[in-house]
Design an enzyme around this catalytic site. Structure first.
Site, PDB file in Angstrom:
ATOM      1  N   ASP A 121      20.319  -5.198  -5.573  1.00 41.17           N
ATOM      2  CA  ASP A 121      19.103  -5.088  -6.372  1.00 41.17           C
ATOM      3  C   ASP A 121      19.316  -4.239  -7.617  1.00 41.17           C
ATOM      4  OD1 ASP A 121      17.509  -6.611  -4.815  1.00 41.17           O
ATOM      5  OD2 ASP A 121      16.638  -4.953  -3.704  1.00 41.17           O
ATOM      6  N   MET A 341      13.096   7.812  -4.902  1.00 37.22           N
ATOM      7  CA  MET A 341      14.516   7.514  -4.703  1.00 37.22           C
ATOM      8  C   MET A 341      15.132   6.626  -5.774  1.00 37.22           C
ATOM      9  SD  MET A 341      14.793   7.121  -0.574  1.00 37.22           S
ATOM     10  CE  MET A 341      14.084   8.359   0.522  1.00 37.22           C
TER      11      MET A 341
END
Length: 434
Positions: A121, A341
């Site tokens: 991703d 994150m």
């Protein structure tokens, strides 16, 4: 490149069975390299990333047999290590981020590994330091060819060691654990990840003959053994898919039952969605979400705006923050979504704003969502899926919107959700693959 054509405004009704956990599958499949004996795995999700990893294992010489729609056996008794030196291997491995977890088993059993820089991703920087820090502590030496972006790792004499990880990386912990189970002596891993996926991996390795204690905590102790045997393993249901279905049911005012959700392994996920005002009933291991026109976001005790943030387990998983965000657009109330994150995971909100959502992107990590209690329904538009989780969030938005939406780049969605269009159409959605 395929697209979804989504007719919005339809209410769904019926039962849906979550797929096996993608993030667990990527770890478990790599672990079959640790033994020459047969390993049988059930509930393997038929999604692009997992299929690619199975193909990669097969190309490496692992005997793969499909036993059923979601069951396979693997036998790594004749691994072709020369294949690791081919450009074909490097190309296939670089297209799949989960391929990094073959390194631990390769070092443990064969003493060396080679891997190109993994892909995955485009959700922000994901560093590899934790993996290599752990391998180095066990005695491995690694070299990085910056021009070709290839890692060369020598781990012929791995020995147990104490290590304090700089981050509780799930894939990093899994990789180190798989390297340590065949290392000489005792390994202690502090600040280890303790997600259910990691617990499943450790339990499976123990059934294979490993000696791992502290499972479920952030302090793991591993006594190295000489060899591992075969076993049989069943994946958990995918908690990310379960959370996605909860948000989808609320957004579309649907009456849905999620079957065999293994609620006791979901941590605070159900409670977080309850704080969004979503009603749900637990019926054994099934989750029933009744149709509801209105759901109201909770506040903190002092009345201030609720913040939902990601955290390492048992905190809220970052993979569901995009689902929380899109679900909040039709709620009553305001929530601050804090994605700590990954710095690029909120960059899909511009599509939601184009659909009519009231969202303020405060910075790359925070977005404030103002829910107006369905006063202004979302409208269908054409958009592109940037990653797996954002893609499903946009799909949920399109299903709840007025009119028709087109979602491009659905290959991203296919990487994480198996036959999602067929499964949702079976309970009343109208999603066409074009």
């Amino acid at each position: 490149m395929s697209s979804f054509k989504v007719t919005g405004g339809l209410k769904l009704k019926g039962e849906i069975i979550p797929q096996g956990a993608k993030n667990e599958a990527l770890q478990i499949l790599c672990a079959v390299l640790l033994t020459p004996e047969k390993v049988t795995i059930h509930k393997i999700p038929n999604i692009r990333d997992v299929v690619k990893l199975i193909d990669l294992l097969s190309d490496m010489g692992v005997k793969v047999e499909k036993l059923g729609p979601e069951s396979y056996s693997f036998e790594a008794d004749n691994v072709n290590l020369q294949y690791l030196d081919t450009d074909e291997f490097l190309k296939k491995a670089s297209a799949l981020r989960g391929s990094v977890m073959i390194l631990g088993p390769l070092l443990a059993r064969f003493g060396h590994g080679r891997l190109s820089k993994p892909g995955g991703d485009k959700i922000g920087r994901r560093r590899m330091d934790t993996h290599f820090f752990g391998f180095q502590k066990l005695g491995a030496e690694f070299h990085y060819d910056s021009k070709r972006e290839i890692y060369h790792i020598d781990g012929k004499n791995l020995k147990g060691a104490y290590m304090l990880l700089d981050e509780a990386s799930v894939t990093g912990t899994a990789n180190i654990v798989m390297a340590a189970v065949l290392a000489e002596g005792k390994t202690t891993i502090y600040n280890a990840a303790c997600e259910p996926y990691l617990q499943q991996l450790c339990d499976m390795l123990n059934r294979m003959g490993a000696k791992i204690t502290g499972i479920g905590s952030n302090l793991l102790h591993i006594e190295g053994v000489k060899s591992l045997k075969g076993t049989e393993h069943t994946m958990l249901p995918d908690m990310i898919e379960i959370g996605s279905f909860i948000g989808m049911a609320a957004m579309t005012q649907s009456d849905i039952t999620i079957k065999d959700a293994q609620i006791h392994r979901l941590g605070i996920i159900p409670d977080t969605f309850k704080r969004m005002g979503i009603k749900m009933d637990f019926r054994g291991d099934d989750i029933h979400i009744p149709s509801q026109r209105h759901y109201e976001i909770d506040t903190f005790i002092d009345g201030s705006i609720l913040t939902i943030a990601d955290a390492i387990w048992p905190g809220f998983t970052p993979d569901l923050l995009s689902i929380v965000l899109v679900t909040a657009t039709q709620a009553k109330g305001t929530v601050l979504v804090h994605q700590k994150m990954f710095e690029s995971r909120l960059f899909f909100v511009d599509k939601l704003i184009d659909m009519g959502a009231q969202i303020i992107l405060c910075d790359p990590h925070r977005a404030t969502v103002i829910g107006l209690d369905r006063k202004y329904p979302l409208r269908g538009i054409r958009m592109t899926s940037p990653d797996i989780r954002a893609g499903v969030s946009l799909l949920i938005a399109a299903m709840s919107a007025e009119g028709t939406s087109i979602i491009d780049n659905i290959e991203q969605i296919d990487r994480g959700y198996q036959h999602i269009d067929q499964r949702l159409n079976a309970i009343g959605a109208n999603i066409q693959r074009i």
